[in-house]
Design a protein around this motif. Sequence first.
Motif, PDB file in Angstrom:
ATOM      1  N   GLU A  46     -12.600   6.354   6.435  1.00  0.00           N
ATOM      2  CA  GLU A  46     -13.310   6.914   5.279  1.00  0.00           C
ATOM      3  C   GLU A  46     -12.415   7.094   4.056  1.00  0.00           C
ATOM      4  N   ASP A  47     -11.152   7.435   4.286  1.00  0.00           N
ATOM      5  CA  ASP A  47     -10.259   7.733   3.159  1.00  0.00           C
ATOM      6  C   ASP A  47     -10.043   6.531   2.249  1.00  0.00           C
ATOM      7  N   ALA A  48     -10.326   5.327   2.763  1.00  0.00           N
ATOM      8  CA  ALA A  48     -10.067   4.115   1.980  1.00  0.00           C
ATOM      9  C   ALA A  48     -11.284   3.667   1.172  1.00  0.00           C
ATOM     10  N   VAL A  49     -12.415   4.356   1.332  1.00  0.00           N
ATOM     11  CA  VAL A  49     -13.658   3.846   0.740  1.00  0.00           C
ATOM     12  C   VAL A  49     -13.747   4.213  -0.744  1.00  0.00           C
ATOM     13  N   ARG A  50     -13.810   3.178  -1.605  1.00  0.00           N
ATOM     14  CA  ARG A  50     -14.013   3.384  -3.045  1.00  0.00           C
ATOM     15  C   ARG A  50     -15.400   2.918  -3.468  1.00  0.00           C
ATOM     16  N   LEU A  51     -15.953   1.983  -2.697  1.00  0.00           N
ATOM     17  CA  LEU A  51     -17.297   1.467  -2.986  1.00  0.00           C
ATOM     18  C   LEU A  51     -18.170   1.660  -1.746  1.00  0.00           C
ATOM     19  N   LEU A  52     -19.342   2.238  -1.951  1.00  0.00           N
ATOM     20  CA  LEU A  52     -20.303   2.386  -0.855  1.00  0.00           C
ATOM     21  C   LEU A  52     -21.535   1.563  -1.189  1.00  0.00           C
ATOM     22  N   VAL A  53     -21.898   0.633  -0.303  1.00  0.00           N
ATOM     23  CA  VAL A  53     -23.112  -0.175  -0.464  1.00  0.00           C
ATOM     24  C   VAL A  53     -24.204   0.469   0.381  1.00  0.00           C
ATOM     25  N   VAL A  54     -25.344   0.748  -0.262  1.00  0.00           N
ATOM     26  CA  VAL A  54     -26.453   1.402   0.442  1.00  0.00           C
ATOM     27  C   VAL A  54     -27.604   0.412   0.569  1.00  0.00           C
ATOM     28  N   ALA A 136     -22.128  10.850   2.962  1.00  0.00           N
ATOM     29  CA  ALA A 136     -21.337   9.691   2.535  1.00  0.00           C
ATOM     30  C   ALA A 136     -21.233   9.665   1.015  1.00  0.00           C
ATOM     31  N   LEU A 137     -22.314  10.009   0.335  1.00  0.00           N
ATOM     32  CA  LEU A 137     -22.330   9.932  -1.126  1.00  0.00           C
ATOM     33  C   LEU A 137     -21.530  11.057  -1.761  1.00  0.00           C
ATOM     34  N   VAL A 146     -21.143   3.358  -6.179  1.00  0.00           N
ATOM     35  CA  VAL A 146     -22.175   3.159  -5.166  1.00  0.00           C
ATOM     36  C   VAL A 146     -23.037   1.994  -5.642  1.00  0.00           C
ATOM     37  N   LEU A 147     -23.318   1.074  -4.737  1.00  0.00           N
ATOM     38  CA  LEU A 147     -24.253  -0.013  -5.050  1.00  0.00           C
ATOM     39  C   LEU A 147     -25.477   0.172  -4.167  1.00  0.00           C
ATOM     40  N   ALA A 148     -26.621   0.460  -4.801  1.00  0.00           N
ATOM     41  CA  ALA A 148     -27.876   0.606  -4.066  1.00  0.00           C
ATOM     42  C   ALA A 148     -28.622  -0.721  -4.104  1.00  0.00           C
ATOM     43  N   LEU A 149     -29.043  -1.169  -2.936  1.00  0.00           N
ATOM     44  CA  LEU A 149     -29.746  -2.452  -2.834  1.00  0.00           C
ATOM     45  C   LEU A 149     -31.243  -2.204  -2.673  1.00  0.00           C
ATOM     46  N   GLY A 150     -31.969  -2.402  -3.757  1.00  0.00           N
ATOM     47  CA  GLY A 150     -33.419  -2.225  -3.723  1.00  0.00           C
ATOM     48  C   GLY A 150     -33.853  -0.835  -4.136  1.00  0.00           C
ATOM     49  N   ALA A 151     -35.154  -0.729  -4.450  1.00  0.00           N
ATOM     50  CA  ALA A 151     -35.683   0.516  -5.025  1.00  0.00           C
ATOM     51  C   ALA A 151     -35.608   1.684  -4.053  1.00  0.00           C
ATOM     52  N   ILE A 152     -35.883   1.447  -2.779  1.00  0.00           N
ATOM     53  CA  ILE A 152     -35.884   2.573  -1.833  1.00  0.00           C
ATOM     54  C   ILE A 152     -34.483   3.144  -1.675  1.00  0.00           C
ATOM     55  N   ASP A 179     -21.691  12.549 -11.779  1.00  0.00           N
ATOM     56  CA  ASP A 179     -20.510  13.416 -11.868  1.00  0.00           C
ATOM     57  C   ASP A 179     -19.244  12.739 -11.357  1.00  0.00           C
ATOM     58  N   ARG A 180     -19.303  12.305 -10.113  1.00  0.00           N
ATOM     59  CA  ARG A 180     -18.095  11.788  -9.464  1.00  0.00           C
ATOM     60  C   ARG A 180     -18.045  10.274  -9.441  1.00  0.00           C
ATOM     61  N   VAL A 181     -19.224   9.649  -9.431  1.00  0.00           N
ATOM     62  CA  VAL A 181     -19.267   8.203  -9.184  1.00  0.00           C
ATOM     63  C   VAL A 181     -20.217   7.517 -10.157  1.00  0.00           C
TER      64      VAL A 181
END
Length: 217
Positions: A46-54, A136-137, A146-152, A179-181
């Motif tokens: 987790e400490d290495a995560v800069r981008l989260l794909v949802v 996670a967020l 954060v990259l959200a894929l799709g409307a939901i 705020d943070r991201v």
Amino acid sequence: MTETLTEPGRNCPLCPRLKDFRDNWRGREPGWFNAPVPAFLPPEGEDAVRLLVVGLAPGLRGANRTGRPFTGDYAGDLLYSTLIRFGLARGQFLARPDDGLELVGTAIINAVRCVPPENKPTPAEITACRQFLTPALTGLPKLRAVLALGAIAHQSTVRAFGQRVAALPFKHGARYDLDRVALFSSYHCSRYNTNTGVLTEDMFVSVFSEIDDFLRN
Ligand code: SF4
């Protein structure tokens, strides 16, 4: 090492319809994963995560079968090739969880962890599963984008950040600075969207170019 992510139990009972669907497929395909699909993290954790794909939710014959997000049903073809192109993953994507592919500074998670019938979770199911998305967020220590894929996925992410969906509507290519991201959004890279031209490779690469620029600054 930080441990922020909360993983649902294999028999999470919070969505009765999804539990029944899961249990039914456990009987039909006992060799499949058939459980809430955990987040896919880089080897450093987790400490290495800069981008989260949802993403949205596991596909029946994809992540629900293999146990790794976007793996097994073509849904990951464009996503993983693009992550590799931008240095956010390394190795080869062979659509199998044992293909050795590693994420680099990136994690992938689904807004809904269990496969929904027809790929359509109900609003109550999306709300129930947000308790596994929110940590996670809000808790990954080095998360910047954060990259959200799709409307939901976009809407559930916005709500997880405590924001109003009406104020931050889903739009392909949008970026919202929170705020943070920074929250980036794209049409989902599903096979349906890519086959029908809703999302082209160029459109997807363009979103990643913006994320890449952002992460470098
Ligand atoms: Fe539990 Fe999420 Fe699966 Fe609902 S979708 S049963 S909240 S893990």
